[in-house]
Design an enzyme around this catalytic site. Structure first.
Site, PDB file in Angstrom:
ATOM      1  N   LYS A 165      33.811  46.089  15.526  1.00 22.87           N
ATOM      2  CA  LYS A 165      32.701  46.343  14.608  1.00 22.87           C
ATOM      3  C   LYS A 165      31.374  46.092  15.301  1.00 22.87           C
ATOM      4  O   LYS A 165      30.460  46.923  15.250  1.00 22.87           O
ATOM      5  CB  LYS A 165      32.858  45.440  13.382  1.00 22.87           C
ATOM      6  N   ARG A 212      29.993  39.148   8.685  1.00 17.67           N
ATOM      7  CA  ARG A 212      31.188  40.004   8.714  1.00 17.67           C
ATOM      8  C   ARG A 212      32.095  39.653   9.885  1.00 17.67           C
ATOM      9  O   ARG A 212      31.637  39.440  10.988  1.00 17.67           O
ATOM     10  CB  ARG A 212      30.758  41.473   8.866  1.00 17.67           C
ATOM     11  N   GLY A 257      40.535  44.587   6.306  1.00 15.71           N
ATOM     12  CA  GLY A 257      40.709  43.670   5.186  1.00 15.71           C
ATOM     13  C   GLY A 257      41.473  42.395   5.515  1.00 15.71           C
ATOM     14  O   GLY A 257      41.703  41.566   4.653  1.00 15.71           O
ATOM     15  N   MET A 313      40.594  40.007   7.522  1.00 15.26           N
ATOM     16  CA  MET A 313      39.737  38.834   7.656  1.00 15.26           C
ATOM     17  C   MET A 313      38.602  38.926   6.646  1.00 15.26           C
ATOM     18  O   MET A 313      38.571  39.836   5.838  1.00 15.26           O
ATOM     19  CB  MET A 313      39.226  38.733   9.079  1.00 15.26           C
ATOM     20  N   ARG A 317      34.470  53.435  13.173  1.00 10.14           N
ATOM     21  CA  ARG A 317      35.587  53.058  14.042  1.00 10.14           C
ATOM     22  C   ARG A 317      36.526  54.243  14.133  1.00 10.14           C
ATOM     23  O   ARG A 317      36.488  55.131  13.277  1.00 10.14           O
ATOM     24  CB  ARG A 317      36.317  51.840  13.488  1.00 10.14           C
ATOM     25  N   HIS A 362      42.151  49.888  -0.437  1.00  9.81           N
ATOM     26  CA  HIS A 362      42.904  49.081   0.521  1.00  9.81           C
ATOM     27  C   HIS A 362      44.323  49.619   0.678  1.00  9.81           C
ATOM     28  O   HIS A 362      44.819  49.838   1.783  1.00  9.81           O
ATOM     29  CB  HIS A 362      42.945  47.627   0.048  1.00  9.81           C
ATOM     30  N   SER A 402      74.190  52.646  35.395  1.00  6.85           N
ATOM     31  CA  SER A 402      73.443  52.716  34.140  1.00  6.85           C
ATOM     32  C   SER A 402      73.282  51.288  33.648  1.00  6.85           C
ATOM     33  O   SER A 402      74.270  50.583  33.442  1.00  6.85           O
ATOM     34  CB  SER A 402      74.204  53.554  33.121  1.00  6.85           C
ATOM     35  N   CYS A 441      70.803  52.431  29.416  1.00  2.00           N
ATOM     36  CA  CYS A 441      71.372  52.915  28.162  1.00  2.00           C
ATOM     37  C   CYS A 441      71.348  51.864  27.071  1.00  2.00           C
ATOM     38  O   CYS A 441      71.921  52.034  26.019  1.00  2.00           O
ATOM     39  CB  CYS A 441      72.784  53.446  28.389  1.00  2.00           C
ATOM     40  N   TYR A 498      66.392  58.257  34.616  1.00 10.67           N
ATOM     41  CA  TYR A 498      66.343  58.586  33.192  1.00 10.67           C
ATOM     42  C   TYR A 498      66.433  57.332  32.326  1.00 10.67           C
ATOM     43  O   TYR A 498      66.864  56.281  32.796  1.00 10.67           O
ATOM     44  CB  TYR A 498      67.475  59.549  32.820  1.00 10.67           C
TER      45      TYR A 498
HETATM   46  P1  ADP Z   1      35.961  44.945   6.361  1.00 12.77           P
HETATM   47  O1  ADP Z   1      36.185  44.771   7.809  1.00 12.77           O
HETATM   48  O2  ADP Z   1      36.941  44.238   5.511  1.00 12.77           O
HETATM   49  O3  ADP Z   1      35.712  46.372   5.995  1.00 12.77           O
HETATM   50  P2  ADP Z   1      33.108  44.585   6.347  1.00 12.77           P
HETATM   51  O4  ADP Z   1      32.520  43.518   7.160  1.00 12.77           O
HETATM   52  O5  ADP Z   1      33.059  45.952   6.922  1.00 12.77           O
HETATM   53  O6  ADP Z   1      34.601  44.172   6.026  1.00 12.77           O
HETATM   54  O7  ADP Z   1      32.368  44.544   4.962  1.00 12.77           O
HETATM   55  C1  ADP Z   1      32.896  44.787   3.679  1.00 12.77           C
HETATM   56  C2  ADP Z   1      32.001  45.719   2.897  1.00 12.77           C
HETATM   57  O8  ADP Z   1      30.668  45.228   2.805  1.00 12.77           O
HETATM   58  C3  ADP Z   1      31.901  47.085   3.538  1.00 12.77           C
HETATM   59  O9  ADP Z   1      31.971  48.061   2.556  1.00 12.77           O
HETATM   60  C4  ADP Z   1      30.545  47.077   4.174  1.00 12.77           C
HETATM   61  O10 ADP Z   1      29.984  48.358   4.245  1.00 12.77           O
HETATM   62  C5  ADP Z   1      29.738  46.188   3.256  1.00 12.77           C
HETATM   63  N1  ADP Z   1      28.654  45.541   4.001  1.00 12.77           N
HETATM   64  C6  ADP Z   1      28.795  44.764   5.086  1.00 12.77           C
HETATM   65  N2  ADP Z   1      27.593  44.390   5.568  1.00 12.77           N
HETATM   66  C7  ADP Z   1      26.667  44.943   4.786  1.00 12.77           C
HETATM   67  C8  ADP Z   1      25.236  44.950   4.790  1.00 12.77           C
HETATM   68  N3  ADP Z   1      24.541  44.311   5.718  1.00 12.77           N
HETATM   69  N4  ADP Z   1      24.609  45.645   3.820  1.00 12.77           N
HETATM   70  C9  ADP Z   1      25.315  46.303   2.887  1.00 12.77           C
HETATM   71  N5  ADP Z   1      26.660  46.337   2.823  1.00 12.77           N
HETATM   72  C10 ADP Z   1      27.333  45.679   3.771  1.00 12.77           C
HETATM   73 MG    MG Z   2      34.509  47.493   7.018  1.00 10.50          MG
END
Ligand code: ADP
Ligand code: MG
Ligand code: MG
Length: 910
Positions: free
Chosen positions: A32, A103, A112, A114, A376, A490, A798, A865, A885
């Site tokens: 990220k 984040r 999701g 973490m 990503r 999710h 083999s 094998c 092989y």
């Molecule tokens: P995950 O890895 O679980 O997706 P994120 O860190 O991406 O967690 O964040 C969860 C949600 O919060 C995402 O939808 C993201 O876009 C939103 N978010 C994160 N940082 C900001 C920010 N600075 N402003 C607005 N929304 C945010």
């Molecule tokens: Mg995210």
């Protein structure tokens, strides 16, 4: 202390079209963080912020909170200052406040798994300032109640106490909604939101005995630590283990200025994909919510609206589906905010071209301005993986080599699963309609809790919505069904990532967790009832639906062609029947690496003759019984040779200990005695004589052929006669006769002599000849050490790595199940050595065996094998050690072909 000294820089900033990091720095900044830096540098509007590196996470795990906070303090304070400058606002200020998100983000995306906290920096004073500054009191309090809720859950651990419990904060929300007679969060008044904040804080005090922290800096430090801690949370650990990611990678922490999708009707938030993650089709798609913050979309609390109008047939179908569901999925962003849509569309094209792969993006619209919050490489199904790789070659974005290297061979497995039989679907009774979130076919019994999926062999996990905690159960289930959530919920994202059939957003389901039941289509379904899911249409079907074998065509075929273009090491199959042999041949097997002859003896009419042979007291008696087996065995071999059409077929002589073939129940023993006209007692004595303390290390393999050469004789005769019979029909057969479990040179020679003499006899009788070879399975450690001697006589080796692993470790395959799970959990073993070849130990023996064998016979043909022949990392090992092989089960053949090609490609890159 060493760690500390080595780290020079702990914080990397980004924002304002600049960045200290870039997308290549994923190991240090997490996926990220690296991509936020990259996007910022290429001019995409990303809210400014900074990344605390993964090294700091490792440092934290080694040295603890106190030292780490001291180490990052100055750098973080400086970075916050630079964000304040760009945003022209001040963190913790009550007049002009800056809010932050904190984040998580490991080097690979773990959706999701973490934690993340939004709207950090609010307290009773700051919220008033925010309301005044924005002139939007409702927004300020909505943000505050979200913050208290998220921070409470993530940092303070305010979570449900048991699985039937609801979230403590959700409970407060639900109660208020009921009291006020409203359904949506957006219907709350400012006073409601104030009440919620008050009640949330009260709940925190009630449960934890301490006040909710009001100092913004305290909030920040604690949130950073909480994100580090989430790397060692239960979910994250499970996800890591599932994918084999090591614990010492750690997560980065991204601290970023908040942008707000919850400022009113000209604000919103969403998720989008540059291509269809389910099918791979090149259609931009996504979902968004007006007046909401990020977590609302993924959490599946409100079913979101579509980003694009209609792109393709599948999306047109989807539109009909959602219309049927009467979910308010339209207007699309394209219709509602055309200018924003155009801008987003531009970025998605730019990002896909920049990263040369399908992107999964998060965006937020704050009062008509678009911000990109994440990009990503998108998770996708096996089918999408294959289609996207081929399309990207066609579009000239990547080379054939690059495309092939991007294929995760194990994910091809998804394409090899059965699909619904179209005929059976015609009569199916559809009970409800949901969204086709992840394609596939699933039939199973309903369970309502992720930790109960293992109750049935085939389970369908039915949830109102899934949460990251459910990952383990989702992985074990045959399919996933949710009442809420959209195509980017999710459940949908995770299901596509693990290639699981998923139907989401089936609003017609009334699920009652307490009662373990669901009501739909006028009927109550209970735990254990059968339903079927069609992940391609979103249909939910009553009862079971028949399935059929998949067909491997289109892009899948293209990938296989590419694999063949680059692979040098061949792929064979392990097959005991003509049916398996032809399935494997269709999947591209270039021969059979292992036919186990014992399975042929278990069929009803054969087992009798086999038992007669075993119980006979004399050579004559045994030969009589073997004569009955001969024609059946010959027929088996003819079938297999025919299926393989002139490709080489390695046949292993009888291997298992004989007691596996005799009955153990009294009634069957009696039957046998009657048939053989001998007393029950003498049968009992015979059977007990066959019993061994450790049959895996007992009278088996070539040890049987040494005691009873007539077995070797009969099997050789069957093989040679079968090949000669086919020759008459004009079909070529290439038998390779394999002697199992050889540990000494003379063992081999003794068996080889029996084989060659028998063959000569048959050639005489028939006045005809065929070519055949005699080799051995290398599976006893001693054989690898004297491989140079064995190779004087053996035509091929083999490697039987199942037995070789068993004997090298001294783990009995029959009993290892009692302790291997502990070894894996405690990290004493990184992988189950019966699944992934232990290159460090067993691999050395393989290496020695090959080197010594070829020192005698440079052209010695060598293969593998064991089960490892279909496992990608082991396949690469085999390639690197010069094997000719690998051989694996029919359904792994395509996987091994790709793995073989990748190994060859990687070798040219190095
Ligand atoms: P995950 O890895 O679980 O997706 P994120 O860190 O991406 O967690 O964040 C969860 C949600 O919060 C995402 O939808 C993201 O876009 C939103 N978010 C994160 N940082 C900001 C920010 N600075 N402003 C607005 N929304 C945010
Ligand atoms: Mg995210
Ligand atoms: Mg063996």
């Amino acid at each position: 202390m060493e760690v500390v000294e080595k780290i020079k820089k702990r914080v990397y900033t980004f924002g304002n079209k600049k960045a200290e990091g870039n997308s290549k720095m994923k190991n240090l900044l997490g996926g990220k963080g690296a991509n936020l830096a990259e996007m910022s540098a290429i001019g995409i509007p990303v809210p400014p912020g900074f990344t605390i590196t993964t090294e700091v996470c490792t440092e934290y795990n080694a040295l603890g909170k106190g030292i780490v906070l001291a180490n990052i303090k100055k750098e973080v304070e400086k970075a916050v200052l630079s964000v304040e400058k760009i945003m022209k606002a001040k963190f913790g200020d009550s007049e002009n406040p800056l809010l932050l998100s904190v984040r998580s983000g490991a080097r690979v995306s773990m959706p999701g798994m973490m934690d993340t906290v939004l709207n950090l920096g609010l307290n009773d004073k700051v919220v008033a300032g925010l309301a005044k500054k924005t002139n939007n009191e409702r927004f300020a309090w909505d943000s505050y109640r979200r913050f208290v809720q998220m921070y409470g859950g993530v940092v303070l651990g305010m979570k449900p106490k048991s699985k039937t419990d609801i979230d403590p904060f959700e409970e407060i929300i639900e109660n208020l909604k009921e009291k006020r007679g409203i359904q949506l969060d957006t219907e709350f008044t400012v006073q409601d939101l104030k009440d919620l904040v008050f009640d949330f804080k009260k709940a925190v005090y009630h449960r934890l005995g301490k006040e909710f922290p009001s100092n913004p800096w305290d909030q920040l430090w604690m949130a950073i630590i909480a994100v580090f801690d989430s790397w060692n949370g239960k979910r994250a650990i499970y996800y890591r283990n599932m994918h084999g990611y090591p614990a010492d990678w750690g997560t980065a922490v991204n601290v970023q200025a908040m942008v707000f999708g919850n400022m009113g009707l000209n604000s919103g938030t969403g998720v989008c994909f540059t291509r269809d993650a389910g099918t791979g089709e090149d259609v931009f798609n996504g979902e968004y919510l007006i007046n909401a913050q990020g977590e609302d979309v993924v959490a599946g609390v409100r079913t979101p609206q579509q980003v694009t109008k209609l792109g393709s047939q599948r999306w047109a179908d989807l539109a009909q589906v959602t219309e049927k569901l009467r979910i308010n999925n339209y207007p699309s962003l394209e219709e509602l905010m055309p200018e924003i849509f155009d801008e987003l569309n531009e970025y998605q094209q730019l990002l896909e071209e920049h990263y040369k792969d399908m992107q999964d993006m998060e965006f937020t619209i704050q009062e008509g301005k678009l911000w990109i919050l994440q990009t990503r490489n998108g998770k996708r199904t096996g089918a999408a993986m294959v289609k996207i790789a081929i399309d990207l070659i066609k579009e000239g974005l990547i080379s054939e080599e690059e495309a092939l290297l991007r294929i995760d061979p194990n994910k091809l497995d998804e394409l090899l699963h059965p699909v619904f039989d179209p005929n059976a679907l015609k009569d199916a009774h559809i009970i409800a309609q949901g969204l086709p979130a992840s394609p596939g076919a699933a039939t199973g019994q309903i369970v309502f809790f992720a930790d109960e999926v293992a109750k049935y062999k085939n389970s369908i996990l039915v949830r109102i919505e899934t949460s990251p905690e459910d990952l383990e159960g989702m992985n074990l289930a045959k399919g996933i069904l949710t009442a809420r959530g959209g195509m980017t919920s999710h459940a949908a994202v995770v299901a596509r990532g693990i290639g699981k059939c998923c139907v989401s957003g089936a609003g017609a389901l009334k699920i009652d967790y307490k009662d373990r039941s669901m009501f739909v289509d006028g009927k109550e379904y209970h735990e254990g009832d059968w339903i079927s899911l069609n992940g391609s249409t979103g249909n939910i079907i009553d009862g079971k639906v028949a399935t059929k074998e998949p067909e491997l065509t289109g892009e899948f075929g293209d990938i296989m062609e590419l694999a063949d273009k680059f692979a040098t090491m061949k792929v064979r199959t392990n097959a005991d029947t003509p049916k398996d042999a032809s399935i494997a041949k269709n999947f591209g097997a270039e021969g059979i690496g292992l036919t186990r002859t014992e399975h042929m003896f278990f069929e009803v009419d054969r087992i009798k003759a086999m038992r007669e042979m075993i119980l006979a007291d004399t050579v004559k008696g045994r030969k009589l019984a073997l004569a009955k087996l001969l024609p059946m065995q010959r027929e088996d071999f003819e079938g297999i040779f025919k299926a393989m059409q002139g490709l080489p077929v390695t046949i292993r002589l009888l291997d298992p200990p004989l007691h596996e073939f005799v009955p153990h129940q009294l009634a069957t023993l009696k039957e046998l005695a009657d048939e053989m006209h001998i007393s029950l007692d003498s049968v009992k004595v015979k059977v007990s004589e066959l019993e061994e303390f450790n049959p895996m290390l007992g009278h088996r393999g070539c040890r049987l052929g040494t005691t009873y050469p007539e077995i070797t004789e009969m099997q050789t005769r069957a093989i040679i006669e079968a090949a000669l019979n086919l020759k008459k029909e004009g079909i070529e057969a290439k038998p390779e006769i394999m002697i199992p479990l050889v540990g000494t040179f003379d063992e081999f020679v003794f068996q080889e002599n029996v084989i060659r003499e028998t063959a000569e006899t048959v050639f005489e009788e028939r006045q005809d000849k065929i070519d055949f070879s005699v080799g051995t399975m290398i599976e006893v450690p001693r054989a690898t050490l004297i491989a140079d001697k064995i190779a004087e006589r053996a035509d091929f080796f083999s490697f039987g790595t199942n037995d070789l692993t068993q004997m090298t470790y001294g783990y009995s395959r029959d009993d290892a199940g009692k302790f291997l799970p502990d070894y894996l959990e405690k990290g004493i073993l990184k992988n189950d050595p019966f699944e992934v070849l232990d290159q460090e130990g067993v691999g050395q023996l393989v290496h020695i065996g090959i080197t010594r064998g070829r020192s005698t016979k440079p052209n010695l043909k060598v293969g593998i094998c064991g089960e490892h022949g279909g496992e990608p990392s082991s396949v690469a090992f085999c390639y690197n050690n010069g094997m000719d092989y690998v051989s694996c089960s029919p359904y792994r053949v395509p996987i091994a072909r790709v793995a073989s090609a990748q190994a060859a490609l990687k070798a040219t890159l190095n």
